[in-house]
Design an enzyme around this catalytic site. Structure first.
Site, short mmCIF file in Angstrom:
data_model
loop_
_atom_site.label_atom_id
_atom_site.label_comp_id
_atom_site.label_asym_id
_atom_site.label_seq_id
_atom_site.Cartn_x
_atom_site.Cartn_y
_atom_site.Cartn_z
N GLY A 71 0.83 -1.21 0.00
CA GLY A 71 0.00 0.00 0.00
C GLY A 71 0.86 1.26 0.00
N THR A 72 1.94 1.20 0.73
CA THR A 72 2.85 2.36 0.80
C THR A 72 3.39 2.71 -0.58
OG1 THR A 72 3.47 1.75 3.06
CG2 THR A 72 4.99 3.20 1.88
N ASN A 151 -7.22 4.50 9.45
CA ASN A 151 -6.72 3.26 10.06
C ASN A 151 -6.80 3.24 11.58
OD1 ASN A 151 -4.73 5.23 9.00
ND2 ASN A 151 -3.35 4.18 10.40
N GLN A 179 -7.53 0.62 4.12
CA GLN A 179 -8.41 0.08 5.18
C GLN A 179 -9.84 -0.17 4.67
OE1 GLN A 179 -7.58 -0.87 8.27
NE2 GLN A 179 -5.47 -0.18 8.17
N SER A 199 -4.06 -2.70 -0.39
CA SER A 199 -2.97 -3.55 0.09
C SER A 199 -3.49 -4.93 0.42
CB SER A 199 -2.36 -2.90 1.33
OG SER A 199 -1.39 -3.75 1.90
N GLY A 200 -2.71 -5.97 0.06
CA GLY A 200 -3.15 -7.36 0.24
C GLY A 200 -3.32 -7.79 1.69
N HIS A 201 -2.38 -7.38 2.55
CA HIS A 201 -2.38 -8.00 3.89
C HIS A 201 -3.50 -7.52 4.80
CE1 HIS A 201 -0.19 -4.93 6.52
NE2 HIS A 201 0.04 -4.42 5.33
N THR A 237 10.30 -8.01 -12.02
CA THR A 237 9.55 -9.23 -12.33
C THR A 237 8.37 -9.38 -11.37
OG1 THR A 237 11.57 -10.23 -13.13
CG2 THR A 237 9.77 -11.74 -12.60
N CYS A 325 2.09 1.06 12.55
CA CYS A 325 3.28 1.73 12.06
C CYS A 325 3.86 2.67 13.11
CB CYS A 325 2.97 2.53 10.81
SG CYS A 325 2.05 1.58 9.64
N1 PLP Z 1 -2.51 3.34 4.21
C1 PLP Z 1 -3.25 2.96 5.27
C2 PLP Z 1 -4.52 3.69 5.57
C3 PLP Z 1 -2.84 1.90 6.08
O1 PLP Z 1 -3.57 1.54 7.13
C4 PLP Z 1 -1.62 1.23 5.76
C5 PLP Z 1 -1.11 0.15 6.62
O2 PLP Z 1 -1.40 0.08 7.81
C6 PLP Z 1 -0.90 1.65 4.62
C7 PLP Z 1 -1.37 2.71 3.87
C8 PLP Z 1 0.35 0.98 4.20
O3 PLP Z 1 0.10 -0.27 3.62
P1 PLP Z 1 1.28 -1.35 3.52
O4 PLP Z 1 1.46 -1.91 4.90
O5 PLP Z 1 0.78 -2.38 2.56
O6 PLP Z 1 2.47 -0.64 3.01
#
Ligand code: PLP
Length: 380
Positions: A71-72, A151, A179, A199-201, A237, A325
């Site tokens: 996601g970042t 988040n 989110q 984001s996948g996780h 890749t 984070c």
């Molecule tokens: N944006 C939001 C709102 C998030 O909650 C998060 C992760 O907690 C991210 C971005 C970052 O995603 P990733 O962990 O896949 O880099």
């Protein structure tokens, strides 16, 4: 001891079906999707099927989806990809004060490169003010980036209204939906969203895979230099197995969305009602109505959040005091500060985020333990 996991906003457990779908691409199906022979072509087909599944979840075309590393990376690509593209006019962008660090720190970098950034305030419920947004727009504004849902406190922004304003003013609209995706209905075309990060996780796929949707009419600068993967926009890749996992998680999310939302809401509301029955003095942070179905965030007055988390951990309970984070840092949460929480409530904030595996029994266990732990801390 049984682990009760209430930190689904930090990350989620990989779904069994996702893992099963990924497994062949970690073993016998190891072809490079750019290779022309059969196992390469099979890997390509799997990547394209996953792309379609991501597109189906958010309502865009398949070729508007780019796979990224997280996601970042999607957030970085969106902001830098628009604001640093020479051809695009405008050196101003608008965001909010409660964005994830993936946005806020990218904005800081852009400010260092001469971009002007307006950070919108939020009200006590964590929602931006549309009047302030309108008034912040100048002839130099190129991009609006407002998160779909927060988040920490789960507040949901008026995305459709923002999209409408951006569309009328010919400004590109990006939303960080990391989110929201898989937890709320999203239709990028109806909502006039031009770019969206996911984001996948957070939805039952592994960590280290993300996607960025970009409206096909919008030009953006590639973030990575290298080969021609992802239509020249994301070199490297392809991470085939994880892409397949993300696609499967999106497919499941689409098929189960309504039920998933109802279930999470029920657990969250049960938590709120059970905690209200206790003698604990709590404050709910964020909005009651405009809130992610699985998010709760409450504060205990004059309680040390880290101590609370450690005591919960001793009982097998995983929760969070802010976003993953920023945990481990003693800095106050920028989100809780933005909604005007005072220090005595900020320190004692607890985020409990529900997921597929939680039951009402787990919630009962959580509330019982919260009562005991808070009383013990207060008596010290
Ligand atoms: N944006 C939001 C709102 C998030 O909650 C998060 C992760 O907690 C991210 C971005 C970052 O995603 P990733 O962990 O896949 O880099």
């Amino acid at each position: 001891m049984k682990i009760r996991y209430f930190d689904n906003a930090a990350t989620t457990k990989i779904k069994k079906e996702v893992l099963e779908k990924m497994f062949p691409y970690l073993t016998q199906e190891y072809g490079n999707p750019s290779s022309l022979y059969t196992i390469g072509r099979r890997a390509r087909a799997a990547v394209e099927e996953a792309r379609q599944n991501v597109a189906n979840l958010i309502g865009c075309e398949k070729n508007e989806v780019y796979f990224t590393g997280c996601g970042t990376e999607s957030d970085n690509t969106a902001l830098k990809g628009i604001m640093t593209l020479e051809k695009n006019k405008g050196k101003h962008m608008i965001t909010s004060k409660i964005e994830h660090p993936a946005i806020l720190n990218t904005c800081k970098t852009l400010e260092g490169e001469g971009i002007k950034v307006t950070y919108l305030n939020v009200n006590t419920e964590g929602i931006i003010n549309m009047e302030e947004l309108r008034n912040s727009i100048t002839s130099d504004t190129k991009l609006i980036s407002i998160m779909f849902a927060n988040n920490e406190i789960g507040s949901i922004q008026p995305i459709e209204e923002i999209g409408k304003i951006a569309y009328e003013k010919h400004i590109i609209f990006h939303t960080d939906a990391v989110q929201a995706c898989g937890n709320l209905e999203i239709d990028v075309k109806k909502m006039k969203i031009d770019m969206l990060s996911l984001s996948g996780h957070k939805i039952g796929a592994p960590k280290g895979i993300g996607a960025l949707y970009v409206n096909k009419d919008i030009e953006f600068k590639n973030f990575m230099d290298g080969g021609h993967q992802e239509r020249d926009k994301r070199a490297g890749t392809e991470n085939v197995a994880e892409i397949v996992g993300l696609g499967e998680a999106c497919k499941i999310a689409k098929n189960t969305l309504k039920h998933h939302i109802e279930r999470l809401k029920e657990l969250r509301n049960y938590f709120f009602s059970e905690i209200a029955k206790t003698d604990l003095n709590i404050k709910i942070n964020g909005s009651i109505e405009q809130r992610l179905p699985g998010n709760s965030n409450i504060s205990f007055k004059n309680i040390n959040g880290s101590e609370l988390l450690m005591k919960l951990d001793e009982k097998g309970i995983c929760a969070s005091s802010g976003s993953a984070c920023s945990s481990g840092s003693s800095m106050p949460s920028h989100v809780l500060t933005a909604i005007g929480l005072t220090k005595e409530y900020e320190e004692g904030a607890l985020r409990v985020t529900f997921g597929d595996e939680n039951t009402k029994e787990d919630v009962k266990y959580l509330v019982e333990n919260l009562v005991n732990i808070i009383h013990n801390i207060e008596e010290k």
